[in-house]
Design a protein around this motif. Structure first.
Motif, short mmCIF file in Angstrom:
data_model
loop_
_atom_site.label_atom_id
_atom_site.label_comp_id
_atom_site.label_asym_id
_atom_site.label_seq_id
_atom_site.Cartn_x
_atom_site.Cartn_y
_atom_site.Cartn_z
N GLY A 1 6.89 6.02 2.42
CA GLY A 1 6.41 5.91 1.05
C GLY A 1 5.45 4.76 0.81
N PHE A 2 5.89 3.53 1.12
CA PHE A 2 5.03 2.36 1.00
C PHE A 2 4.94 1.72 2.38
CE2 PHE A 2 6.41 2.86 -3.36
CZ PHE A 2 5.28 2.54 -4.09
N ASP B 1 0.84 -1.19 0.00
CA ASP B 1 0.00 0.00 0.00
C ASP B 1 0.87 1.24 0.00
OD1 ASP B 1 -2.33 -1.46 0.15
OD2 ASP B 1 -2.49 -1.32 2.31
N SER B 2 0.43 2.27 -0.67
CA SER B 2 1.15 3.54 -0.57
C SER B 2 0.78 4.18 0.76
CB SER B 2 0.80 4.46 -1.74
OG SER B 2 -0.58 4.77 -1.70
N GLY B 3 1.68 4.99 1.26
CA GLY B 3 1.46 5.65 2.55
C GLY B 3 2.55 5.29 3.52
N GLY B 4 2.35 5.62 4.77
CA GLY B 4 3.39 5.40 5.76
C GLY B 4 4.42 6.51 5.69
N CYS B 5 5.29 6.54 6.66
CA CYS B 5 6.25 7.65 6.73
C CYS B 5 7.39 7.50 5.73
CB CYS B 5 6.77 7.80 8.16
SG CYS B 5 7.44 6.30 8.87
N ASP C 1 -2.78 -13.66 -7.90
CA ASP C 1 -2.15 -13.75 -6.57
C ASP C 1 -1.05 -14.80 -6.57
OD1 ASP C 1 -3.87 -11.84 -5.57
OD2 ASP C 1 -5.08 -13.24 -4.40
N LEU C 2 -0.08 -14.59 -5.69
CA LEU C 2 1.01 -15.53 -5.48
C LEU C 2 0.86 -16.09 -4.08
CD1 LEU C 2 3.85 -16.69 -6.24
CD2 LEU C 2 4.79 -14.63 -5.18
N ASP D 1 -0.66 -10.11 -3.57
CA ASP D 1 -1.20 -9.72 -4.87
C ASP D 1 -0.06 -9.47 -5.85
OD1 ASP D 1 -0.83 -6.56 -5.22
OD2 ASP D 1 -1.31 -6.98 -3.11
N ASP D 2 -0.37 -9.54 -7.14
CA ASP D 2 0.67 -9.45 -8.17
C ASP D 2 1.41 -8.12 -8.18
OD1 ASP D 2 -1.64 -8.22 -9.11
OD2 ASP D 2 -1.37 -8.86 -11.17
N VAL D 3 0.78 -7.03 -7.82
CA VAL D 3 1.43 -5.72 -7.80
C VAL D 3 2.43 -5.65 -6.64
CG1 VAL D 3 1.09 -3.24 -7.54
CG2 VAL D 3 -0.49 -4.56 -8.94
N SER D 4 2.03 -6.12 -5.47
CA SER D 4 2.89 -6.07 -4.28
C SER D 4 4.06 -7.05 -4.39
CB SER D 4 2.09 -6.38 -3.03
OG SER D 4 1.08 -5.43 -2.84
#
Length: 80
Positions: A7-8, A1-5, A23-24, A36-39
């Protein structure tokens, strides 16, 4: 996920929905982790560990070769 102090941010959820397309799934010692494939591109080669402390028990990323740096709490990172 984007966010956090940094960046991700890492995010873990308990889900009984099973695999979605793309999914993997990785299993070890009776535990299955679904990514998930993006992560997956940001987590390739990373170590997921289960930690128990006095105030919490949780899954954590303890080593991620794709992280250039991370925040002090370990919940977010800057990808390489």
């Amino acid at each position: 996920d984007s966010g956090g102090c940094s960046g991700f941010q890492y995010s873990f959820e308990l889900d009984s929905g099973g695999l979605q397309e793309g999914d993997l799934a990785v299993s070890k010692d009776g535990v299955q982790v679904i990514v998930d494939d993006v992560s997956a591109q940001f987590l390739k080669g990373a170590t997921v560990d289960y930690t128990e402390e006095l105030i919490k028990s949780s899954f954590e990323i303890t080593a991620n070769p794709n992280a250039e740096s991370s925040c002090g709490c370990g919940n977010s990172f800057v990808p390489t």
